[in-house]
Design a protein around this motif. Structure first.
Motif, PDB file in Angstrom:
ATOM      1  N   LEU A  66       6.413   7.765  -6.930  1.00 51.51           N
ATOM      2  CA  LEU A  66       6.420   6.563  -7.761  1.00 51.51           C
ATOM      3  C   LEU A  66       6.607   5.315  -6.922  1.00 51.51           C
ATOM      4  N   LEU A  67       5.914   4.261  -7.259  1.00 52.35           N
ATOM      5  CA  LEU A  67       6.179   2.964  -6.624  1.00 52.35           C
ATOM      6  C   LEU A  67       6.896   2.091  -7.635  1.00 52.35           C
ATOM      7  N   ILE A  68       8.006   1.486  -7.194  1.00 55.85           N
ATOM      8  CA  ILE A  68       8.869   0.725  -8.093  1.00 55.85           C
ATOM      9  C   ILE A  68       9.257  -0.578  -7.400  1.00 55.85           C
ATOM     10  N   GLY A  69       9.487  -1.624  -8.177  1.00 57.34           N
ATOM     11  CA  GLY A  69       9.953  -2.884  -7.598  1.00 57.34           C
ATOM     12  C   GLY A  69       9.369  -4.073  -8.335  1.00 57.34           C
ATOM     13  N   GLN A  70       9.922  -5.240  -8.032  1.00 57.11           N
ATOM     14  CA  GLN A  70       9.537  -6.471  -8.720  1.00 57.11           C
ATOM     15  C   GLN A  70       8.035  -6.756  -8.569  1.00 57.11           C
ATOM     16  N   SER A  71       7.508  -7.429  -9.544  1.00 54.80           N
ATOM     17  CA  SER A  71       6.105  -7.825  -9.507  1.00 54.80           C
ATOM     18  C   SER A  71       5.849  -8.729  -8.291  1.00 54.80           C
ATOM     19  N   GLY A  72       4.759  -8.467  -7.586  1.00 55.91           N
ATOM     20  CA  GLY A  72       4.363  -9.326  -6.469  1.00 55.91           C
ATOM     21  C   GLY A  72       4.886  -8.918  -5.106  1.00 55.91           C
ATOM     22  N   VAL A  73       5.686  -7.850  -5.030  1.00 55.99           N
ATOM     23  CA  VAL A  73       6.261  -7.450  -3.728  1.00 55.99           C
ATOM     24  C   VAL A  73       5.243  -6.737  -2.839  1.00 55.99           C
ATOM     25  N   GLY A  74       4.150  -6.277  -3.452  1.00 59.32           N
ATOM     26  CA  GLY A  74       3.091  -5.649  -2.661  1.00 59.32           C
ATOM     27  C   GLY A  74       2.898  -4.161  -2.899  1.00 59.32           C
ATOM     28  N   LYS A  75       3.327  -3.683  -4.049  1.00 61.03           N
ATOM     29  CA  LYS A  75       3.220  -2.238  -4.335  1.00 61.03           C
ATOM     30  C   LYS A  75       1.754  -1.782  -4.333  1.00 61.03           C
ATOM     31  N   SER A  76       0.915  -2.519  -5.060  1.00 57.49           N
ATOM     32  CA  SER A  76      -0.503  -2.137  -5.130  1.00 57.49           C
ATOM     33  C   SER A  76      -1.153  -2.235  -3.757  1.00 57.49           C
ATOM     34  N   CYS A  77      -0.775  -3.260  -3.003  1.00 59.06           N
ATOM     35  CA  CYS A  77      -1.365  -3.434  -1.660  1.00 59.06           C
ATOM     36  C   CYS A  77      -0.930  -2.308  -0.730  1.00 59.06           C
ATOM     37  N   LEU A  78       0.314  -1.868  -0.836  1.00 62.86           N
ATOM     38  CA  LEU A  78       0.772  -0.744  -0.004  1.00 62.86           C
ATOM     39  C   LEU A  78      -0.035   0.507  -0.332  1.00 62.86           C
ATOM     40  N   LEU A  79      -0.266   0.698  -1.619  1.00 64.65           N
ATOM     41  CA  LEU A  79      -1.018   1.857  -2.081  1.00 64.65           C
ATOM     42  C   LEU A  79      -2.461   1.803  -1.565  1.00 64.65           C
ATOM     43  N   CYS A  80      -3.092   0.638  -1.698  1.00 63.92           N
ATOM     44  CA  CYS A  80      -4.487   0.495  -1.240  1.00 63.92           C
ATOM     45  C   CYS A  80      -4.583   0.625   0.278  1.00 63.92           C
ATOM     46  N   ARG A  81      -3.602   0.103   0.964  1.00 65.34           N
ATOM     47  CA  ARG A  81      -3.616   0.216   2.428  1.00 65.34           C
ATOM     48  C   ARG A  81      -3.494   1.682   2.839  1.00 65.34           C
ATOM     49  N   PHE A  82      -2.623   2.398   2.164  1.00 66.81           N
ATOM     50  CA  PHE A  82      -2.398   3.803   2.523  1.00 66.81           C
ATOM     51  C   PHE A  82      -3.585   4.685   2.129  1.00 66.81           C
ATOM     52  N   THR A  83      -4.138   4.478   0.941  1.00 65.05           N
ATOM     53  CA  THR A  83      -5.179   5.398   0.464  1.00 65.05           C
ATOM     54  C   THR A  83      -6.571   5.016   0.963  1.00 65.05           C
ATOM     55  N   ASP A  84      -6.883   3.717   1.036  1.00 66.58           N
ATOM     56  CA  ASP A  84      -8.258   3.293   1.380  1.00 66.58           C
ATOM     57  C   ASP A  84      -8.327   2.433   2.638  1.00 66.58           C
ATOM     58  N   ASP A  85      -7.179   2.132   3.226  1.00 69.91           N
ATOM     59  CA  ASP A  85      -7.094   1.206   4.361  1.00 69.91           C
ATOM     60  C   ASP A  85      -7.741  -0.147   4.039  1.00 69.91           C
ATOM     61  N   THR A  86      -7.430  -0.647   2.846  1.00 66.05           N
ATOM     62  CA  THR A  86      -7.928  -1.980   2.468  1.00 66.05           C
ATOM     63  C   THR A  86      -6.737  -2.876   2.139  1.00 66.05           C
ATOM     64  N   PHE A  87      -6.992  -4.190   2.161  1.00 66.03           N
ATOM     65  CA  PHE A  87      -5.939  -5.147   1.796  1.00 66.03           C
ATOM     66  C   PHE A  87      -6.561  -6.284   1.001  1.00 66.03           C
ATOM     67  N   ASN A  88      -5.970  -6.595  -0.135  1.00 66.30           N
ATOM     68  CA  ASN A  88      -6.463  -7.671  -0.986  1.00 66.30           C
ATOM     69  C   ASN A  88      -5.742  -8.968  -0.621  1.00 66.30           C
TER      70      ASN A  88
END
Ligand code: GDP
Length: 200
Positions: free
Chosen positions: A12-34
């Motif tokens: 699970l990824l948890i934490g305040q909005s805007g801390v970068g949870k989705s970006c961490l996920l995208c970086r790890f799974t697809d090696d992309t960054f928004n």
């Protein structure tokens, strides 16, 4: 764990909005960054296969998809999670302060009493408002893993997921070994040696 069996772990990824949870996920799974300055990308779920210490693992990675803006996640989100990544933004003190609330929620709703937790201080490419030592002290107090990352530069991202998975599959030996020179225990005297993560 039988290395020949593909095991699925729910993280699970948890934490305040805007801390970068989705970006961490995208970086790890697809090696992309928004780069976009939007509040959240709103990823809700991703799968990734990895091999850790010869164990083939399928990760089911759950993101909040913005639910956390309403201050709380549904109890269902926490159900059956074996691991939780609690993210704050090192350039935003408020996101660090509210970690306490997120960890309390996790403890309250987790259906597994031994869910493995990792505190992640993200955005280390930005100017800091929270020191590394404060992050480590928080992790030590809550007996969690700790690492700092940048989803933008990639620093620490793969290590964060790998270390969490390693601890999940190898919990019994956690207190006996330090496998990597970059990994220290929080209660070591040598916190100043620039560790990348720590076992508490
Ligand atoms: P979430 O709401 O926690 O899922 O956060 P997002 O992943 O949507 O990221 C929020 C904002 O922070 C976006 O504008 C991202 O580009 C930015 N961001 C995420 N991670 C980093 C990072 O490591 N460094 C920098 N500089 N910006 C980041």
């Amino acid at each position: 764990m039988d290395p020949s069996v593909l095991t699925t772990l729910k993280i699970l990824l948890i934490g305040q909005s805007g801390v970068g949870k989705s970006c961490l996920l995208c970086r790890f799974t697809d090696d992309t960054f928004n780069e976009e300055n939007s509040v959240t990308i709103g990823v809700d779920f991703k799968m990734k296969k990895i091999t850790v210490d010869n164990n083939n693992i399928k990760l089911a990675l759950w993101d909040t998809a913005g639910q956390e803006r309403f201050r709380t996640l549904t109890p269902n989100y926490y159900r059956d999670g074996q691991g939780a990544i609690l993210v704050y933004d090192v350039s935003n003190r408020d996101s660090f302060t509210c970690l306490e609330t997120w960890i309390n929620e996790l403890n309250k709703y987790s259906t597994k009493s031994n869910v493995i937790k990792m505190i992640v201080g993200n955005k280390i490419d930005q100017e800091r408002k929270v020191s590394r030592e404060e992050g480590i002290a928080f992790a030590k107090r809550h007996q969690t893993l700790f690492i700092e990352t940048s989803a933008k530069t990639k620093e620490g991202v793969h290590m964060a997921f790998e270390e969490l998975v390693r601890k999940i599959i190898n919990t019994t030996s956690l207190w006996d070994k330090i496998e990597d020179t970059n990994v220290v225990r929080c209660n070591d005297e040598n916190i100043g040696i620039e560790p990348s993560s720590c076992y508490c």
